[in-house]
Design a protein around this motif. Structure first.
Motif, short mmCIF file in Angstrom:
data_model
loop_
_atom_site.label_atom_id
_atom_site.label_comp_id
_atom_site.label_asym_id
_atom_site.label_seq_id
_atom_site.Cartn_x
_atom_site.Cartn_y
_atom_site.Cartn_z
N GLN A 1 41.34 37.61 14.53
CA GLN A 1 40.74 38.61 13.64
C GLN A 1 39.49 38.07 12.95
O GLN A 1 38.42 38.69 12.99
CB GLN A 1 41.77 39.04 12.60
CG GLN A 1 41.21 39.95 11.52
CD GLN A 1 40.87 41.34 12.02
OE1 GLN A 1 41.74 42.18 12.15
NE2 GLN A 1 39.60 41.58 12.33
N TRP A 2 39.61 36.92 12.34
CA TRP A 2 38.49 36.40 11.56
C TRP A 2 37.47 35.65 12.41
O TRP A 2 36.33 35.47 11.98
CB TRP A 2 39.02 35.52 10.43
CG TRP A 2 39.65 36.36 9.36
CD1 TRP A 2 40.99 36.61 9.18
CD2 TRP A 2 38.97 37.11 8.35
NE1 TRP A 2 41.19 37.47 8.13
CE2 TRP A 2 39.96 37.79 7.59
CE3 TRP A 2 37.63 37.28 8.02
CZ2 TRP A 2 39.64 38.61 6.52
CZ3 TRP A 2 37.31 38.10 6.95
CH2 TRP A 2 38.30 38.74 6.21
N GLY A 3 37.88 35.24 13.61
CA GLY A 3 36.90 34.65 14.52
C GLY A 3 35.93 35.70 15.04
O GLY A 3 34.71 35.49 15.03
N THR A 4 36.46 36.84 15.48
CA THR A 4 35.58 37.91 15.98
C THR A 4 34.81 38.57 14.84
O THR A 4 33.61 38.84 14.96
CB THR A 4 36.42 38.97 16.72
OG1 THR A 4 37.49 39.43 15.88
CG2 THR A 4 37.00 38.40 18.01
N THR A 5 35.50 38.81 13.71
CA THR A 5 34.79 39.39 12.56
C THR A 5 33.78 38.41 12.00
O THR A 5 32.67 38.80 11.62
CB THR A 5 35.80 39.78 11.46
OG1 THR A 5 36.76 40.68 11.99
CG2 THR A 5 35.08 40.44 10.29
N GLY A 6 34.14 37.12 11.97
CA GLY A 6 33.22 36.11 11.49
C GLY A 6 31.97 36.04 12.35
O GLY A 6 30.85 35.86 11.83
N GLY A 7 32.13 36.19 13.66
CA GLY A 7 30.96 36.21 14.55
C GLY A 7 30.05 37.37 14.22
O GLY A 7 28.81 37.23 14.17
N ALA A 8 30.65 38.55 13.99
CA ALA A 8 29.85 39.72 13.62
C ALA A 8 29.16 39.51 12.28
O ALA A 8 27.99 39.89 12.09
CB ALA A 8 30.73 40.96 13.56
N LEU A 9 29.84 38.88 11.32
CA LEU A 9 29.26 38.62 10.01
C LEU A 9 28.08 37.66 10.11
O LEU A 9 27.04 37.87 9.45
CB LEU A 9 30.32 38.06 9.06
CG LEU A 9 31.38 39.04 8.57
CD1 LEU A 9 32.47 38.29 7.79
CD2 LEU A 9 30.76 40.11 7.69
N VAL A 10 28.23 36.61 10.91
CA VAL A 10 27.13 35.65 11.09
C VAL A 10 25.91 36.36 11.66
O VAL A 10 24.77 36.14 11.22
CB VAL A 10 27.57 34.50 12.01
CG1 VAL A 10 26.36 33.65 12.43
CG2 VAL A 10 28.59 33.62 11.31
N ILE A 11 26.12 37.22 12.64
CA ILE A 11 25.01 37.93 13.28
C ILE A 11 24.30 38.84 12.29
O ILE A 11 23.07 38.85 12.21
CB ILE A 11 25.54 38.75 14.48
CG1 ILE A 11 25.99 37.81 15.60
CG2 ILE A 11 24.47 39.71 15.00
CD1 ILE A 11 26.76 38.49 16.71
N VAL A 12 25.07 39.60 11.52
CA VAL A 12 24.47 40.58 10.62
C VAL A 12 23.87 39.93 9.38
O VAL A 12 22.76 40.26 8.96
CB VAL A 12 25.52 41.64 10.22
CG1 VAL A 12 24.93 42.63 9.23
CG2 VAL A 12 26.02 42.38 11.46
N ILE A 13 24.60 38.98 8.79
CA ILE A 13 24.11 38.35 7.56
C ILE A 13 22.86 37.52 7.80
O ILE A 13 21.98 37.43 6.94
CB ILE A 13 25.22 37.49 6.93
CG1 ILE A 13 26.33 38.40 6.37
CG2 ILE A 13 24.67 36.59 5.82
CD1 ILE A 13 27.50 37.65 5.77
N SER A 14 22.75 36.93 8.99
CA SER A 14 21.59 36.08 9.29
C SER A 14 20.35 36.88 9.67
O SER A 14 19.28 36.31 9.85
CB SER A 14 21.94 35.12 10.43
OG SER A 14 22.22 35.84 11.62
N THR A 15 20.51 38.18 9.81
CA THR A 15 19.37 39.03 10.15
C THR A 15 18.62 39.41 8.87
O THR A 15 19.22 39.95 7.95
CB THR A 15 19.85 40.31 10.86
OG1 THR A 15 20.56 39.95 12.04
CG2 THR A 15 18.67 41.20 11.23
N PRO A 16 17.33 39.11 8.78
CA PRO A 16 16.58 39.43 7.55
C PRO A 16 16.68 40.92 7.22
O PRO A 16 16.62 41.75 8.14
CB PRO A 16 15.15 39.03 7.90
CG PRO A 16 15.30 38.00 8.98
CD PRO A 16 16.49 38.43 9.77
#
Length: 542
Positions: A379-394
């Motif tokens: 759960q948190w591995g896939t969600t964490g991947g999505a969070l990294v992608i979105v949060i790192s986008t300016p």
């Protein structure tokens, strides 16, 4: 796999209606952020509010980002422009995921049930590993398959279960039940094609994100959407590997037909008699009682395996304990003759208090911990991947998209926790006297938690579906969301409109990490589950 079929038929229709309504609303005017930035750079809204892409103040004519206040004044608070081509590109890969949904509201619960099913199968194989008696292998297969049903042992007659194990006339029962339960859900062309298509669509989405125009694809490429839904692949693959017996009708027919062949030793006859000739009691049966306490247990869909973990474990150990004395006793004592006293000796040899020996099931908590850990990893591995992608986008930081993913995963985890607690309370209430105040309180809390968790899961599923549709239509492309106001605060928030080379380079590096985290956690879940399936006979120490 009725749940998959139900999701396949229902969700696309609901989604189509939802999309139609959204497209009607999106036909209204929207903000053009590129034109808005040009107006700001030309000084049409004053000389304050210019920022670089790190949030530092710069001359307004050189601004590539703007403060949140100026963004609202110059661009408005509405969403960005809707581009049909980008919507189709992102929505198509996500829509394929809908066809194989198991439990959208709580992926944690779906993954937990899948892993727990495999761990339970290994455990029951370990219990029978050193037992040497007829029908042992059939018992392993049958008990493992019965995780998908609300199975009970009839204790009203203490001779029923021992007779089922001891009497050679009941060999037909074990063979017949095993045959009826060993149907499998194989890798059909349709299932393999659907899973392959989802995986390929996600890969192409990732490739497109790294090779296309990042500035245009950042909001509508669907990479974040694909990562947050990536848990679906390992869950569906897991159930195809396990082949759950989730057809309630077939389970009912298996018990109804097979129990008609069961024999029992009695004190009234010198020969075993059919149990069906005496009364309606059977050694092992499916529970169909009405009542809210065990509602989830009666549901045969695989995600509900979580609700049967304690009742199934105690039932299994009771059956195993009936096999143990027969394996330990000398062959001449176990020899079945037609003499009445010999059969009674064997049946009466079994202890009558087995059901009190294991209140929860041996090793059950360790299996729950392992299954929980793997479910949370997915759960948190896939969600964490999505969070990294979105949060790192300016603009970097917590925004509308990342907050939605974070809330979705948190609620999913909370649902799993509250339903697990509901199961604990339900089993506890059945081990106490029905007149006990503690029993009534535990039962009432169990029902309340289960109902709340079920409703919350439905809401969470609808919200994440709506969120993804909104994201893919550019609804979140507005000043408030693009400025990461949630994370930075209104005073320090700013909106990056024009990407510079440094932004693109840093963003792609972060995206790589997000993809590795999401794919890695999904791969680890499937790999560990397949490893457990391939070694089911390894004995688990209690």
């Amino acid at each position: 796999m009725k749940l998959i079929i139900l999701c396949t038929e229902t969700f696309p229709r609901a989604t189509a209606i939802l999309v139609l309504l959204l497209l009607i609303s999106f036909s209204l005017a929207s903000a053009d952020f590129e034109q808005c930035l040009q107006d700001i750079q030309q000084g049409k809204h004053g000389t304050e509010g210019g920022r670089d892409n790190k949030g530092n103040e710069v001359d307004i004519s050189k601004a590539t980002a703007v403060s949140y206040e100026i963004c609202v004044i110059a661009c408005g608070s509405g969403r960005g422009a809707f581009y049909w081509s980008e919507f189709i590109q992102g929505f198509s890969s996500w829509d394929n995921l809908i066809s194989v949904l198991l439990a959208v509201g709580s992926p944690t619960l779906a993954a937990y049930s899948a892993m727990l099913t495999v761990l339970n199968s290994r455990w029951v194989a370990g219990l029978f590993h050193k037992l040497n008696y007829p029908n042992v292998q059939s018992a392993v297969r049958i008990l493992s398959s019965l995780q998908q049903g609300s199975t009970r042992i009839d204790r009203s007659d203490p001779s029923l279960l021992p007779s089922l194990v001891v009497l050679p006339q009941n060999d037909q029962w074990w063979k017949g039940m095993r045959k009826r339960l060993e149907y499998t859900h194989t890798w059909t062309v349709s299932a393999a094609t659907s899973i392959a298509w989802v995986f390929i669509a996600y890969i192409f989405t990732v490739i497109d994100s790294f090779t296309g125009d990042v500035g245009q694809l950042v909001d509508a490429s669907g990479q974040g959407v694909g990562s947050v839904w990536l848990w679906l692949l390992p869950v569906v693959i897991s159930w195809l590997q396990i082949s759950p017996k989730c057809d309630s009708k077939r389970l009912d027919e298996a018990f109804e037909e097979t129990n008609m062949t069961a024999f029992v030793a009695t004190s009234e006859s010198t020969q075993p008699v059919l149990a069906s000739s005496r009364n309606g009691h059977r050694a092992i049966y499916l529970e169909h009682r009405d009542g809210s306490l065990h509602t989830d247990e009666r549901c045969t869909a695989p995600i509900f395996n979580y609700s049967r973990v304690f009742s199934w474990a105690t039932m299994t150990e009771e059956v195993v304990d009936c096999f143990r004395p027969t394996s330990d006793r000398p062959p001449d004592v176990l020899e079945i003759s037609s003499q009445h006293e010999h059969r009674l000796e064997m049946v009466q040899y079994y202890p009558t208090t087995i059901q009190h020996k294991y209140r929860w099931g041996s090793g059950v908590w360790s299996r729950i911990i392992i299954a929980s850990s793997m479910a949370l990893l997915l759960q948190w591995g896939t969600t964490g991947g999505a969070l990294v992608i979105v949060i790192s986008t300016p603009t970097k930081g917590l925004g509308c998209r990342s907050a939605a993913y974070l809330i979705y995963a948190f609620i999913s985890t909370f649902i799993w926790g509250i339903l697990l607690l509901s199961t604990v309370l339900a089993h506890y209430s059945t081990t106490e006297s029905h007149e006990s105040l503690r029993h009534r309180i535990a039962a009432d809390l169990s029902i309340a938690f289960r109902r709340f968790g079920t409703v919350l899961a439905s809401v969470n599923a609808l919200v994440i579906l709506l969120t993804n549709v909104l994201q893919l239509t550019g609804f979140f492309d507005r000043c408030y969301c693009d400025s990461s106001v949630m994370g930075l605060g209104a005073k320090f928030a700013y909106n990056v409109i024009d990407f510079v080379p440094d932004d693109v380079s840093a963003m792609k590096q972060a995206w790589k990490g997000g993809v590795i985290l999401a794919v890695g956690s999904a791969t680890a879940f499937v790999g560990i589950l397949k490893l457990l399936i391939r070694n089911p006979s390894q004995r688990e120490e209690n």
